[in-house]
Design an enzyme around this catalytic site. Structure first.
Site, PDB file in Angstrom:
ATOM      1  N   HIS A   1      43.914  48.641  29.920  1.00 23.16           N
ATOM      2  CA  HIS A   1      44.979  48.840  31.045  1.00 23.16           C
ATOM      3  C   HIS A   1      45.603  47.326  32.275  1.00 23.16           C
ATOM      4  O   HIS A   1      44.803  47.153  32.383  1.00 23.16           O
ATOM      5  CB  HIS A   1      44.697  50.017  32.324  1.00 23.16           C
ATOM      6  CG  HIS A   1      44.851  50.397  33.706  1.00 23.16           C
ATOM      7  ND1 HIS A   1      44.946  51.315  34.115  1.00 23.16           N
ATOM      8  CD2 HIS A   1      45.657  49.278  34.568  1.00 23.16           C
ATOM      9  CE1 HIS A   1      45.425  51.328  35.892  1.00 23.16           C
ATOM     10  NE2 HIS A   1      46.305  50.293  35.755  1.00 23.16           N
TER      11      HIS A   1
ATOM     12  N   HIS B   1      48.464  45.169  33.407  1.00 28.23           N
ATOM     13  CA  HIS B   1      49.892  44.679  33.930  1.00 28.23           C
ATOM     14  C   HIS B   1      49.889  42.924  33.899  1.00 28.23           C
ATOM     15  O   HIS B   1      49.766  41.979  34.031  1.00 28.23           O
ATOM     16  CB  HIS B   1      49.917  45.037  35.512  1.00 28.23           C
ATOM     17  CG  HIS B   1      49.658  46.370  36.134  1.00 28.23           C
ATOM     18  ND1 HIS B   1      50.785  47.225  36.037  1.00 28.23           N
ATOM     19  CD2 HIS B   1      48.114  46.603  36.382  1.00 28.23           C
ATOM     20  CE1 HIS B   1      49.559  48.414  36.707  1.00 28.23           C
ATOM     21  NE2 HIS B   1      48.368  48.024  36.392  1.00 28.23           N
ATOM     22  N   LEU B   2      50.855  42.919  32.534  1.00 26.19           N
ATOM     23  CA  LEU B   2      51.574  41.508  32.019  1.00 26.19           C
ATOM     24  C   LEU B   2      53.146  41.271  32.940  1.00 26.19           C
ATOM     25  O   LEU B   2      53.640  40.311  32.887  1.00 26.19           O
ATOM     26  CB  LEU B   2      51.450  42.364  30.615  1.00 26.19           C
ATOM     27  CG  LEU B   2      50.392  42.452  30.229  1.00 26.19           C
ATOM     28  CD1 LEU B   2      50.843  42.361  28.564  1.00 26.19           C
ATOM     29  CD2 LEU B   2      49.559  40.785  29.816  1.00 26.19           C
ATOM     30  N   ARG B   3      53.113  42.988  34.115  1.00 29.97           N
ATOM     31  CA  ARG B   3      54.550  42.589  35.267  1.00 29.97           C
ATOM     32  C   ARG B   3      55.914  41.549  33.851  1.00 29.97           C
ATOM     33  O   ARG B   3      56.789  41.556  35.111  1.00 29.97           O
ATOM     34  CB  ARG B   3      54.028  40.670  36.259  1.00 29.97           C
ATOM     35  CG  ARG B   3      52.771  40.565  36.508  1.00 29.97           C
ATOM     36  CD  ARG B   3      53.078  42.115  37.408  1.00 29.97           C
ATOM     37  NE  ARG B   3      51.226  42.011  39.070  1.00 29.97           N
ATOM     38  CZ  ARG B   3      51.136  43.105  39.460  1.00 29.97           C
ATOM     39  NH1 ARG B   3      52.014  43.911  38.738  1.00 29.97           N
ATOM     40  NH2 ARG B   3      50.340  43.436  39.697  1.00 29.97           N
TER      41      ARG B   3
ATOM     42  N   ASP C   1      51.961  54.660  36.499  1.00 29.63           N
ATOM     43  CA  ASP C   1      50.609  53.782  36.924  1.00 29.63           C
ATOM     44  C   ASP C   1      51.381  52.879  37.997  1.00 29.63           C
ATOM     45  O   ASP C   1      52.153  52.233  37.588  1.00 29.63           O
ATOM     46  CB  ASP C   1      50.180  53.026  36.069  1.00 29.63           C
ATOM     47  CG  ASP C   1      48.798  52.580  36.893  1.00 29.63           C
ATOM     48  OD1 ASP C   1      47.909  53.059  37.427  1.00 29.63           O
ATOM     49  OD2 ASP C   1      48.428  51.171  37.003  1.00 29.63           O
TER      50      ASP C   1
ATOM     51  N   HIS D   1      41.500  53.826  36.018  1.00 27.74           N
ATOM     52  CA  HIS D   1      40.086  53.490  37.469  1.00 27.74           C
ATOM     53  C   HIS D   1      39.571  54.147  38.896  1.00 27.74           C
ATOM     54  O   HIS D   1      40.326  54.431  39.642  1.00 27.74           O
ATOM     55  CB  HIS D   1      41.418  52.621  38.073  1.00 27.74           C
ATOM     56  CG  HIS D   1      43.048  52.469  38.246  1.00 27.74           C
ATOM     57  ND1 HIS D   1      42.778  53.458  39.145  1.00 27.74           N
ATOM     58  CD2 HIS D   1      43.866  52.044  38.515  1.00 27.74           C
ATOM     59  CE1 HIS D   1      44.143  53.410  39.821  1.00 27.74           C
ATOM     60  NE2 HIS D   1      44.665  52.530  39.170  1.00 27.74           N
TER      61      HIS D   1
ATOM     62  N   ASP E   1      42.203  46.730  34.878  1.00 28.72           N
ATOM     63  CA  ASP E   1      43.452  47.171  35.287  1.00 28.72           C
ATOM     64  C   ASP E   1      43.830  45.637  36.223  1.00 28.72           C
ATOM     65  O   ASP E   1      44.065  45.381  37.125  1.00 28.72           O
ATOM     66  CB  ASP E   1      42.758  48.235  36.832  1.00 28.72           C
ATOM     67  CG  ASP E   1      43.860  48.302  37.338  1.00 28.72           C
ATOM     68  OD1 ASP E   1      45.207  48.427  37.720  1.00 28.72           O
ATOM     69  OD2 ASP E   1      43.840  49.098  39.142  1.00 28.72           O
TER      70      ASP E   1
ATOM     71  N   HIS F   1      48.616  38.449  41.261  1.00 28.36           N
ATOM     72  CA  HIS F   1      49.539  38.410  42.006  1.00 28.36           C
ATOM     73  C   HIS F   1      49.704  36.595  42.377  1.00 28.36           C
ATOM     74  O   HIS F   1      48.821  35.928  41.563  1.00 28.36           O
ATOM     75  CB  HIS F   1      49.197  39.168  43.094  1.00 28.36           C
ATOM     76  CG  HIS F   1      49.509  40.937  43.215  1.00 28.36           C
ATOM     77  ND1 HIS F   1      50.731  41.231  42.763  1.00 28.36           N
ATOM     78  CD2 HIS F   1      48.486  42.077  42.955  1.00 28.36           C
ATOM     79  CE1 HIS F   1      50.326  42.937  43.215  1.00 28.36           C
ATOM     80  NE2 HIS F   1      49.388  42.809  43.483  1.00 28.36           N
TER      81      HIS F   1
HETATM   82  C1  NCD Z   1      48.478  47.292  40.319  1.00 30.21           C
HETATM   83  C2  NCD Z   1      49.329  46.504  40.443  1.00 30.21           C
HETATM   84  O1  NCD Z   1      49.253  45.097  40.837  1.00 30.21           O
HETATM   85  O2  NCD Z   1      50.206  46.580  39.563  1.00 30.21           O
HETATM   86  N1  NCD Z   1      47.021  47.770  41.363  1.00 30.21           N
HETATM   87  C3  NCD Z   1      46.185  47.203  41.826  1.00 30.21           C
HETATM   88  O3  NCD Z   1      45.895  47.670  42.794  1.00 30.21           O
HETATM   89  N2  NCD Z   1      45.357  48.608  40.556  1.00 30.21           N
HETATM   90  C4  NCD Z   1      48.834  48.933  40.470  1.00 30.21           C
HETATM   91  C5  NCD Z   1      47.495  50.013  40.310  1.00 30.21           C
HETATM   92  O4  NCD Z   1      47.163  49.976  38.831  1.00 30.21           O
HETATM   93  O5  NCD Z   1      48.084  50.810  40.922  1.00 30.21           O
HETATM   94 ZN    ZN Z   2      47.067  52.439  39.334  1.00 26.68          ZN
END
Ligand code: NCD
Ligand code: ZN
Length: 422
Positions: free
Chosen positions: A54, A56-58, A146, A226, A299, A303
């Site tokens: 899990h 996020h590579l954006r 997600d 999560h 997760d 940012h």
């Molecule tokens: C995640 C994101 O920034 O993409 N943020 C988070 O706080 N977990 C989104 C997510 O996993 O729900």
């Molecule tokens: Zn999530």
């Protein structure tokens, strides 16, 4: 050949010989031929490479927060040999072209393995299912919306039934939006103290219950993302005992931190689900100990500084987690006396691999040479400025942990060596 000398594997000092992407021997055998790459493993422990299902590579769309090169570099710095990346990109990863694009970029980056997670619904809008078969053929490893939940239960039922016909996991972000009701942090004493609107545990628990019911009634598997609450863990524990095909993950921040971190209006500790209270943290650890929690994931939600500088209401949720995960989990769980090193391997490697249906590293003859070497006696202080991730957003900054990643080997090739970085 790649040779790792005098390294600790399950408490024993051994030498590991690697040829191509395979381990050829683990034991006393040594070798020193011309052209061999030799790593001195003295005082290091060899573990099967971590798999984070899990992150996020954006990319595409939010490259100012992270891209596939920086995100996978952060992954190998964190000891991960594989990551599964979530589809809340721009555009959303809901068609085969984006899946293929991510795979191509991951190959170019050449850091770790990347398993793209494709969306359940088009645009993650919850209205229409994606073409799951085409997404699978393009290389999608799982499905999830997600970032947002699939709120419509009929849609979720259909997604579960459809995805189960070709054996790909569905990962659900459990959040009943109607119960979030404008909340920005956990509902409780600290939210009251700061005068911030709270997010009820009921928001997470209600959706966990809904998903368990669907998995149970239709006899299909589901993986819950999560998990942060005591109630959620109890629901999952009971469902597993009844034989429901439910698996779940939790994150280092839910086992190590509470919503005390938000005091002082600290947006670095703003994450979804929110950091909860001590009783939840203890319940998360108990769930890890008794196997209710199958996996530890980061997760990883990078940012930019500007994004996170917008105060408790407007800054986005998320923690940049890849480069602190092992140390936080090892220190909290293993040094904390809750579990042994072997169980940590199940949580960080074997179980995620099983759920994703992928091969993982195994430190035995013939095993895939995805291997992470850690120095468990090294204590270090988290400094986000050292992160390879573009996301410096972490509530762990300045905190001290044991367990430092020294080398990350992916398919028999050294993709990260801390020594060479300094
Ligand atoms: C995640 C994101 O920034 O993409 N943020 C988070 O706080 N977990 C989104 C997510 O996993 O729900
Ligand atoms: Zn999530």
């Amino acid at each position: 050949m790649l040779v790792i000398n005098n390294v600790t594997v399950k408490g024993k000092q051994v030498n590991i010989l690697i040829e191509g992407d395979r381990v050829v021997s683990v034991g006393k055998r040594t070798r020193a031929a011309k052209g061999d790459v030799i790593i001195d493993g003295t005082s290091l422990t060899a573990l099967p490479g971590f798999i984070d299902m899990h992150v996020h590579l954006r990319e595409p769309g939010f490259e100012y927060k992270e891209d596939i090169t920086s995100g996978t570099r952060a992954a190998v710095r964190g000891g991960f040999t594989a990551v599964a990346c979530m589809p809340n990109t721009k555009p959303v990863t809901d068609n085969p072209y984006i899946v293929k694009y991510i795979l191509m970029r991951a190959k170019e980056a050449d850091n770790c393995r990347v398993y793209p997670v494709a969306a359940i619904t088009q645009g993650e809008k919850g209205q229409q299912l994606t073409e799951m078969k085409k997404l699978k053929d393009a290389g999608a490893a799982a499905f999830s919306d997600d970032g947002v939940p699939v709120s419509d239960s009929r849609m979720m039922r259909n997604a579960l039934l459809y995805a189960s016909t070709f054996n790909l996991p569905v990962i659900e972000h459990c959040e009943d939006k109607s119960l979030v009701d404008g909340g920005v942090v956990n509902e409780g004493k600290n939210a009251n103290l700061l005068g911030l609107p709270g997010i009820s545990r009921a928001s997470e628990d209600a959706e966990i219950a809904r998903n368990i019911v669907l998995a149970e009634v239709y006899g299909v598997p589901i993986h819950l993302a999560h998990v942060s609450t005591r109630g959620g863990m109890q629901l999952i524990r009971e469902a597993k005992a009844r034989g429901v095909k439910v698996t779940c993950e939790t994150c280092p921040h839910y086992m190590a931190l509470t919503d005390d971190e938000i005091l002082g209006f600290n947006a670095m500790a703003k994450v979804n689900p929110p950091l909860r209270e001590e009783e939840d943290r203890q319940a998360v650890i108990a769930a890890i100990v008794d196997g209710t929690a199958d996996c530890i994931v980061t997760d990883h939600a990078p940012h930019s500084k500007e994004d996170k500088d917008n105060g408790m209401y407007d800054s986005p949720n998320g923690i940049s987690g890849l480069e602190t995960s092992y140390a936080v989990a090892y220190t909290t769980l293993v040094r904390g006396g809750y579990i042994g090193q072997e169980q940590l391997c199940r949580l960080m490697t074997y179980n995620p691999a099983k759920i994703l249906g992928v091969e993982c590293g195994r430190i035995e003859k013939g095993g895939l040479a995805d291997i992470t070497l850690v120095d468990n006696s090294a204590e270090w202080t988290v400094d986000p400025e050292q992160f390879a991730s573009k996301g410096k957003n972490t509530p762990f900054a300045g905190k001290k942990y044991f367990g430092r990643v020294e080398y990350t080997i992916v398919g028999g090739r050294v993709r990260y060596a801390r020594k060479e970085e300094i």
